[in-house]
Design an enzyme around this catalytic site. Sequence first.
Site, PDB file in Angstrom:
ATOM      1  N   LYS B  59      -9.883  48.575  46.792  1.00  0.00           N
ATOM      2  CA  LYS B  59      -8.457  48.884  46.962  1.00  0.00           C
ATOM      3  C   LYS B  59      -7.831  49.142  45.600  1.00  0.00           C
ATOM      4  CE  LYS B  59      -4.437  46.747  49.304  1.00  0.00           C
ATOM      5  NZ  LYS B  59      -3.992  45.523  49.999  1.00  0.00           N
ATOM      6  N   SER B 146      -1.911  46.479  54.473  1.00  0.00           N
ATOM      7  CA  SER B 146      -1.824  47.499  53.451  1.00  0.00           C
ATOM      8  C   SER B 146      -3.161  48.040  52.972  1.00  0.00           C
ATOM      9  CB  SER B 146      -1.067  46.948  52.252  1.00  0.00           C
ATOM     10  OG  SER B 146      -1.791  45.883  51.648  1.00  0.00           O
ATOM     11  N   SER B 170      -2.978  41.862  55.289  1.00  0.00           N
ATOM     12  CA  SER B 170      -3.340  43.201  54.813  1.00  0.00           C
ATOM     13  C   SER B 170      -4.824  43.518  54.830  1.00  0.00           C
ATOM     14  CB  SER B 170      -2.806  43.423  53.397  1.00  0.00           C
ATOM     15  OG  SER B 170      -1.423  43.688  53.434  1.00  0.00           O
TER      16      SER B 170
END
Lengths: 111, 501
Positions: B59, B146, B170
């Site tokens: 990420k 996310s 997330s």
Amino acid sequence: MSSPLEAHDASSQLSREQVQHLSRLARLRLSVEETERFRTDLARVLDYADRLRSLPTEGVDPLVHIGELHNRLDDDRSGHTLDASTVESLAPHVWHGYLRVPKVLAEGGGA
Amino acid sequence: MSTSHAVRASLEAVARLDADLHAFLTTFPDAATTHARLIDAADAHAGGLPLAGTTVAIKDNICLGPDLRARGDERGYAGRTTCASRMLEHYRSPLTATAAQRLIDAGAVIIGKTNLDEFAMGSSTEHSAFGPTRNPWDLSRVPGGSSGGSAAVVAARICPVALGSDTGGSIRQPASFCGVVGVKPTYGRVSRYGLVAFASSLDQIGVFSTDVEQAARVLDVICGPDPFDATTSDRPMSPITPRVREPVRGLCIGIPKQIDGSVLHPAMSEAFGRAQDVFRDLGAYLIEVDLPMLHAGIAAYYIVAPAEASSNLARYDGVRYGRRAKLADEEGLFDLYERSRGEGFGAEVKRRIMLGTHVLRSGYADKYYHTALRVRRLIAHDFSRAFAGTPAHRPCHVILTPTTTGPAFRIGEKTADPLALYQEDVFTVGVNLAGLPAMSLPAGFASLNDDSVTRELPLGVQLIAPAFDEDILLRAGAMFQSATDWHRRTPPMVAAPCTHQ
């Protein structure tokens, strides 16, 4: 569970001045559209958060951090840190090893 | 399979699929290829690195720095770490996150950095400054967020593993939406050094993978104390991998009585009921547990997380790094701050900074922030009581909930109403407030009919364990997985499912 949205009053808004004041505290320049949008958005979330005050929290200690509550002390040894040239290379505006900012003191001494 | 072969397969999958998915913000084809050659050469001598042959995606709020060049790779992985924000569009991290470094040291090869909601604030990956990621099961839908890019990469079998971060769900929510395994470890298990801070008391790096065993292998590598993060726990963790297939004897599972089926999508209701049956058939005891504060979690979370975010994001000042606004001659320092931040941050980040600033303000902090922290303690107590047992019920090893209320929603469906989007997090945020480990497991599908096309959309269930009980968590997950095959299904866009992991 009841719908979490039920309790909120769709008409509630913060005043424009309140949002503008907040944006100054947050050092965040907002457009007119953003200011208008946040008047409603923030009020809705705050209304929703108000439900917390009906819960039995009296006498409960706030839980700030879940971590194990003891200090971790490191040995007093020098270690690797970022060197000055690396830090400088990240900065948008550098002048002879200084991070450059606009004039801070205005005429008369106020910031 | 050699690492070079795995890297080639991943890069080919990126080329084939990512134009549709937009899961990656950066890829490292040259660095990954060079690195793979080094691993293959080293592996022959070293007798095996635990993650050799594994490609991973990371990420883009987890830093990769230029020190990787010391590994003999001219380009290294040195790339942008953007947090999907204009604020950090041209930022180059000077350091590498501990979790990423440990993956590299274990022989994993990083294919690229994945898309996210800006600064990890969101549940859909629509709040990326660089455009949304699409769900591999249905390109008109969100992958969740996310960590949506990381979830999509694993779902599309581009990489078998990806790192994400989980502040309020997330990792687990996108894992549910994309049909993959997603693990959020106990707060303090994985170093946050090099993870760009959102809400420091809630953030935790975790893992997406195709199955529970793979997640165990990665956790064994990335967990553990780190001198660079004083909040990491030095509690010992014995490797999970050797015993991950060992069933938990007398497994007892708590089902929160506050879960009201009427708020669940019918397919999720069914999947959640079926998951309970699967565990029952495996010999587990299911008991009802009481989490009276379950539904207070969202309100507490959306005070605590923005409060911490407003403080953490104060560092973006246009002076030390990140975006700097161009000023007119007469403008001063406050203009620099306000305009750099106004230009650099997107709408959701601004909304949360404003909210956080408000709830910490003098005169309001007690009403909002301190009240939320008191509720946070009640939530943590609820979980402790449920795990420890009460006169009314026996102790339980894990708690089972749906991960989400339903399948992935359409892109654009919930952007107009932030509060509606926040409701997505009802089953996940309490876990972060209490610092517990939890995972989402693929547990079924919803058949949805869009424009007369029927699509299968994945659904996940969540297991929650007591702090530092990752071992029990993953073993319970592996039990579930041994009796189901949901995790083996791949989206139709994956022509040749990867079966060799």
